[in-house]
Design a protein around this motif. Sequence first.
Motif, PDB file in Angstrom:
ATOM      1  N   ALA A 124       0.820  -1.212   0.000  1.00 17.31           N
ATOM      2  CA  ALA A 124       0.000   0.000   0.000  1.00 17.31           C
ATOM      3  C   ALA A 124       0.854   1.262   0.000  1.00 17.31           C
ATOM      4  CB  ALA A 124      -0.932  -0.003   1.198  1.00 17.31           C
ATOM      5  N   SER A 125       2.089   1.166   0.516  1.00 16.39           N
ATOM      6  CA  SER A 125       2.974   2.331   0.607  1.00 16.39           C
ATOM      7  C   SER A 125       3.679   2.657  -0.691  1.00 16.39           C
ATOM      8  CB  SER A 125       4.023   2.104   1.709  1.00 16.39           C
ATOM      9  OG  SER A 125       3.405   1.880   2.962  1.00 16.39           O
ATOM     10  N   GLN A 126       3.571   1.770  -1.688  1.00 18.21           N
ATOM     11  CA  GLN A 126       4.214   2.036  -2.973  1.00 18.21           C
ATOM     12  C   GLN A 126       3.582   3.272  -3.631  1.00 18.21           C
ATOM     13  OE1 GLN A 126       6.960   0.331  -4.194  1.00 18.21           O
ATOM     14  NE2 GLN A 126       6.854  -0.527  -2.118  1.00 18.21           N
ATOM     15  N   PRO A 127       4.395   4.132  -4.236  1.00 20.92           N
ATOM     16  CA  PRO A 127       3.869   5.383  -4.818  1.00 20.92           C
ATOM     17  C   PRO A 127       2.705   5.178  -5.787  1.00 20.92           C
ATOM     18  CG  PRO A 127       6.251   5.467  -4.731  1.00 20.92           C
ATOM     19  CD  PRO A 127       5.870   4.076  -4.318  1.00 20.92           C
ATOM     20  N   ASP A 128       2.809   4.172  -6.662  1.00 22.44           N
ATOM     21  CA  ASP A 128       1.718   3.950  -7.622  1.00 22.44           C
ATOM     22  C   ASP A 128       0.420   3.570  -6.914  1.00 22.44           C
ATOM     23  OD1 ASP A 128       3.236   4.619  -9.773  1.00 22.44           O
ATOM     24  OD2 ASP A 128       3.424   2.595 -10.591  1.00 22.44           O
ATOM     25  N   SER A 152      -3.166  14.757  -6.927  1.00 16.42           N
ATOM     26  CA  SER A 152      -1.819  15.237  -7.244  1.00 16.42           C
ATOM     27  C   SER A 152      -1.323  16.204  -6.182  1.00 16.42           C
ATOM     28  CB  SER A 152      -1.827  15.916  -8.618  1.00 16.42           C
ATOM     29  OG  SER A 152      -2.167  15.002  -9.639  1.00 16.42           O
ATOM     30  N   ALA A 153      -2.223  17.070  -5.699  1.00 17.61           N
ATOM     31  CA  ALA A 153      -1.844  18.026  -4.647  1.00 17.61           C
ATOM     32  C   ALA A 153      -1.464  17.301  -3.362  1.00 17.61           C
ATOM     33  CB  ALA A 153      -2.994  18.998  -4.395  1.00 17.61           C
ATOM     34  N   VAL A 154      -2.223  16.254  -3.010  1.00 14.39           N
ATOM     35  CA  VAL A 154      -1.916  15.486  -1.797  1.00 14.39           C
ATOM     36  C   VAL A 154      -0.565  14.780  -1.938  1.00 14.39           C
ATOM     37  CG1 VAL A 154      -2.598  13.493  -0.412  1.00 14.39           C
ATOM     38  CG2 VAL A 154      -4.315  15.158  -1.112  1.00 14.39           C
ATOM     39  N   LEU A 155      -0.323  14.168  -3.083  1.00 10.90           N
ATOM     40  CA  LEU A 155       0.949  13.467  -3.300  1.00 10.90           C
ATOM     41  C   LEU A 155       2.130  14.420  -3.215  1.00 10.90           C
ATOM     42  CD1 LEU A 155      -0.141  11.079  -6.198  1.00 10.90           C
ATOM     43  CD2 LEU A 155       0.438  10.409  -3.859  1.00 10.90           C
ATOM     44  N   GLU A 156       1.966  15.614  -3.762  1.00 10.75           N
ATOM     45  CA  GLU A 156       3.031  16.616  -3.666  1.00 10.75           C
ATOM     46  C   GLU A 156       3.224  17.052  -2.214  1.00 10.75           C
ATOM     47  OE1 GLU A 156       5.060  17.528  -5.912  1.00 10.75           O
ATOM     48  OE2 GLU A 156       4.141  16.837  -7.771  1.00 10.75           O
ATOM     49  N   ALA A 157       2.120  17.173  -1.486  1.00 12.16           N
ATOM     50  CA  ALA A 157       2.201  17.652  -0.096  1.00 12.16           C
ATOM     51  C   ALA A 157       2.911  16.658   0.813  1.00 12.16           C
ATOM     52  CB  ALA A 157       0.798  17.934   0.431  1.00 12.16           C
ATOM     53  N   VAL A 158       2.759  15.358   0.530  1.00 12.78           N
ATOM     54  CA  VAL A 158       3.375  14.348   1.401  1.00 12.78           C
ATOM     55  C   VAL A 158       4.764  13.940   0.903  1.00 12.78           C
ATOM     56  CG1 VAL A 158       1.131  13.468   2.122  1.00 12.78           C
ATOM     57  CG2 VAL A 158       2.312  12.392   0.189  1.00 12.78           C
ATOM     58  N   GLY A 159       5.220  14.589  -0.183  1.00 15.45           N
ATOM     59  CA  GLY A 159       6.570  14.343  -0.659  1.00 15.45           C
ATOM     60  C   GLY A 159       6.742  13.181  -1.607  1.00 15.45           C
ATOM     61  N   VAL A 160       5.642  12.634  -2.105  1.00 16.64           N
ATOM     62  CA  VAL A 160       5.730  11.509  -3.042  1.00 16.64           C
ATOM     63  C   VAL A 160       5.831  11.999  -4.477  1.00 16.64           C
ATOM     64  CG1 VAL A 160       4.527   9.474  -3.969  1.00 16.64           C
ATOM     65  CG2 VAL A 160       4.513   9.940  -1.500  1.00 16.64           C
ATOM     66  N   GLY A 161       5.074  13.048  -4.802  1.00 16.71           N
ATOM     67  CA  GLY A 161       5.032  13.545  -6.168  1.00 16.71           C
ATOM     68  C   GLY A 161       3.951  12.842  -6.968  1.00 16.71           C
ATOM     69  N   ALA A 162       3.320  13.563  -7.883  1.00 15.95           N
ATOM     70  CA  ALA A 162       2.240  13.000  -8.703  1.00 15.95           C
ATOM     71  C   ALA A 162       2.741  11.811  -9.511  1.00 15.95           C
ATOM     72  CB  ALA A 162       1.670  14.067  -9.626  1.00 15.95           C
ATOM     73  N   ARG A 163       1.905  10.796  -9.631  1.00 10.90           N
ATOM     74  CA  ARG A 163       2.256   9.572 -10.351  1.00 10.90           C
ATOM     75  C   ARG A 163       1.220   9.301 -11.422  1.00 10.90           C
ATOM     76  NH1 ARG A 163       7.282   7.061  -8.767  1.00 10.90           N
ATOM     77  NH2 ARG A 163       7.859   8.318  -6.954  1.00 10.90           N
ATOM     78  N   TYR A 164       1.706   8.909 -12.599  1.00 11.91           N
ATOM     79  CA  TYR A 164       0.786   8.605 -13.708  1.00 11.91           C
ATOM     80  C   TYR A 164       1.250   7.357 -14.449  1.00 11.91           C
ATOM     81  CZ  TYR A 164      -0.473  13.450 -12.760  1.00 11.91           C
ATOM     82  OH  TYR A 164      -0.848  14.615 -12.144  1.00 11.91           O
ATOM     83  N   GLY A 165       1.688   6.354 -13.700  1.00 14.02           N
ATOM     84  CA  GLY A 165       2.171   5.127 -14.313  1.00 14.02           C
ATOM     85  C   GLY A 165       1.048   4.258 -14.846  1.00 14.02           C
ATOM     86  N   GLY A 166       1.434   3.182 -15.503  1.00 14.91           N
ATOM     87  CA  GLY A 166       0.453   2.291 -16.120  1.00 14.91           C
ATOM     88  C   GLY A 166      -0.506   1.684 -15.124  1.00 14.91           C
TER      89      GLY A 166
END
Length: 273
Positions: A61-65, A141-155
């Motif tokens: 669950a902790s994986q960025p994708d 995307s805003a949440v991912l940026e806020a927690v330091g993960v960065g937006a992800r758009y993988g397959g």
Amino acid sequence: MNLVRAELLKVRSTSIWWILTLTYLPLWGLALFFNYLQTDGLANGDFGEAPENQADVVAAASQPDNLAANLYTNGQFFGLLMVMLLGILVVTNEFFHQTVTTTFLTTPHRSAVMLAKLAATALLGLVFWLLTTSANLLAGSAVLEAVGVGARYGGAVWEAVGLNALAYLLWAILGVGIGVLIRSQVGATVTGILLYLGGTIGAVIVISTLAASFGDWINNVQLLVPSLASSLMVTGGDFPGNPPRWAGAAVLVGYAVVAGVVGTLTLRRRDIS
């Protein structure tokens, strides 16, 4: 197409759409708030050390994708409830307002009317998905940026988003099926809500209890519960102990096909007077 447009007009000319929208908005916001807390905890390890039997699940669950997939499909649980209710109301409104006789006099072929209702409701379900997904992409995307993960758009992320669209479409069809089987607007709505919420909570409790006693293989039973199958579809990747996402999609397709066929046959044979 004329019948489908007529069904869409019926929805637009009533208060159904905006009542469901206003009901869903605070629920979507609440889901986003809790998903933000969960994402922050998983991304930064704030949950502490996970129990040994849950360590693999927490790590997955902790994986960025997977974090992105969860945020980009935010509000699915309540969203599917809304489109199911929409499907129910598309049918039961006809009986409640006593317009069904006029509908069948105008279009004597009941199967065509049923197919138009299914198509119109499925289309509305996809519109609902499109609007919520657009909001989720921005907020997620805003949440991912806020927690330091960065937006992800993988397959894997886009697969989850696409399967979420399928879930919205199929639950709209399920709602139509329920509306045909239970023509009372109040009865169908209450039954649908109880089956969705009560069935989900009850299934989670029972499956968790049995899995603790007999092993993780019991988790495969969740495929038989439509709402849990939907949740399985939108995970970013396959989680340890869970069935594959495609299995959840296949089961939900089966439920929708049965609902559509049974609804059509019922509407063709049942006396509407």
